[in-house]
Design an enzyme around this catalytic site. Structure first.
Site, short mmCIF file in Angstrom:
data_model
loop_
_atom_site.label_atom_id
_atom_site.label_comp_id
_atom_site.label_asym_id
_atom_site.label_seq_id
_atom_site.Cartn_x
_atom_site.Cartn_y
_atom_site.Cartn_z
N ARG A 286 -21.98 -2.00 1.61
CA ARG A 286 -22.94 -3.10 1.76
C ARG A 286 -24.17 -2.76 0.93
O ARG A 286 -24.57 -1.59 0.84
CB ARG A 286 -23.35 -3.27 3.23
CG ARG A 286 -22.29 -3.89 4.14
CD ARG A 286 -22.01 -5.36 3.83
NE ARG A 286 -21.03 -5.94 4.75
CZ ARG A 286 -19.70 -5.94 4.56
NH1 ARG A 286 -19.18 -5.39 3.48
NH2 ARG A 286 -18.91 -6.51 5.46
N GLU B 96 -26.70 -11.44 -1.40
CA GLU B 96 -25.52 -11.97 -2.10
C GLU B 96 -25.48 -13.48 -1.92
O GLU B 96 -25.78 -13.96 -0.84
CB GLU B 96 -24.25 -11.33 -1.52
CG GLU B 96 -24.23 -9.83 -1.76
CD GLU B 96 -22.98 -9.13 -1.23
OE1 GLU B 96 -22.07 -9.82 -0.70
OE2 GLU B 96 -22.90 -7.91 -1.34
N HIS C 197 -18.51 -8.86 -4.84
CA HIS C 197 -17.97 -8.49 -3.51
C HIS C 197 -16.47 -8.80 -3.40
O HIS C 197 -16.04 -9.60 -2.56
CB HIS C 197 -18.76 -9.22 -2.41
CG HIS C 197 -18.67 -8.53 -1.06
ND1 HIS C 197 -19.72 -8.48 -0.19
CD2 HIS C 197 -17.66 -7.86 -0.46
CE1 HIS C 197 -19.36 -7.83 0.91
NE2 HIS C 197 -18.11 -7.44 0.76
C1 GLV Z 1 -15.78 -6.84 3.31
O1 GLV Z 1 -16.80 -6.47 2.77
C2 GLV Z 1 -15.40 -6.41 4.61
O2 GLV Z 1 -16.23 -5.79 5.31
O3 GLV Z 1 -14.27 -6.69 5.01
#
Ligand code: GLV
Ligand code: GLV
Length: 320
Positions: A238, A267, A286
């Site tokens: 993150r 984001e 992401h």
């Molecule tokens: C994606 O970032 C997740 O946490 O599955």
């Protein structure tokens, strides 16, 4: 009467439709656009079950608007978007999607290692810009990944899957984690290190720790200063774990070989973000878990929890 399920995004119909057996379903009709907060707060007023993505914040405010809510399913393994103490206060259950995206995310981390070390996106931009005139010895030379040291911060499922891949590249594996992983140390020779040692000794620093109050800004100015001048930093967890201002300043001074980021503090990242001006930043939207199989398996884990709740059965993968 069927229970009411609200889905905050348009998910694939073949996965959603079978749930009509148990639920009266309402769904935000957009596949790409996040539901505005005020619409979400209106929608939860009537639902008993809520299916969210990692972009939907499930906090005290939302829960106070949702008197009938009993279950939240989160289409992600990370659940920093969900306030667990608030869930407990309101007596709401929640589930996530562990396990099924481990290998896909670890693969993507290795993609970022290779992309940053060997300047793959930069080389592709060079070719497409018509700059390729000849082959010459020092053209677009990068760093090797093999026979170097990788330091993994956060040795959960994904961190360990990254570490196992690193063995294939003859890398020395250091890790930092709240708990020692004695079994993995014995089985694979992974070495535990303090955060400081890991930052000082690694050629590649990979962040895989969950995002919470203990890891906000974990990698800031001081930590970046400890890293080797030619080290690579990768984050596929993150964004808020790295202080992006400190990171930009560090890179701008010419320190670090490159950075590979699949996640950002905000984001989607703003297109005028200073990090995007640097050629040695590889930035991805992401996509850690974005393989067809992993995303389908994630949807199905949430589906299974929803189907179980719909039939009054026990629910797996609870995080509350
Ligand atoms: C994606 O970032 C997740 O946490 O599955
Ligand atoms: C996620 O599955 C993790 O534990 O790393």
């Amino acid at each position: 009467m069927k229970k009411k399920l609200f889905i905050t995004r348009k998910f694939p119909a073949h996965i959603v439709e079978p749930l009509e057996e148990f639920y009266d379903i309402e769904q935000w009709p957009e596949e790409e656009l996040v539901i505005p907060r005020e619409k979400l707060l209106e929608a939860v007023a009537h639902c008993e079950v809520l299916w969210v993505t990692l972009e939907d914040l499930v906090d005290d405010e939302l829960l106070s608007h949702a008197p009938n809510l009993k279950l939240v399913t989160n289409l992600a393994v990370g659940f920093n978007n969900i306030d667990i103490p608030a869930l407990r206060k309101y007596g709401v259950m929640a589930t996530n999607t562990p396990g099924v995206l481990t290998n896909s995310t670890a693969d993507l981390v290795f993609g970022l290692l290779l992309a940053t070390a060997r300047r793959i996106p930069e080389s592709e931009r060079y070719l497409r810009a018509g700059k390729w005139k000849s082959w010459y010895p020092m053209q677009l030379v990068g760093k090797d990944v093999s026979h170097t040291t990788i330091g993994i911060i956060g040795m959960g499922r994904i961190g360990q899957a990254v570490a196992r891949r690193a063995i294939g590249f003859d890398m020395k594996v250091l890790y930092h984690n709240r708990r020692r992983r004695h079994e993995a140390e014995e089985m694979y020779g992974f070495k535990y290190a303090s955060l400081e040692e890991l930052l000082q000794q690694s050629d590649f620093v990979v962040i895989m720790t969950p995002y919470n109050k203990d890891t906000v800004g974990l990698i800031g100015e001081q930590e970046l200063a400890l890293m080797r001048d030619d080290a690579v930093l990768i984050n596929a967890s993150r964004g808020g774990i790295i202080d992006e201002v400190a990171l930009y300043e560090t890179l701008n001074k010419g320190k670090l070989w490159a950075v590979g980021l699949d996640v950002f503090e905000y984001e989607p990242i703003a297109m005028d973000h200073p990090l995007l001006t640097l050629p040695n930043v590889v930035a991805l939207p992401h996509i850690g878990s974005a393989s067809i199989k992993a995303r389908t398996d994630m949807l199905m884990l949430n589906y299974n929890a929803l189907a179980a709740y719909g039939q009054g059965k026990a629910i797996s993968n609870r995080i509350d």
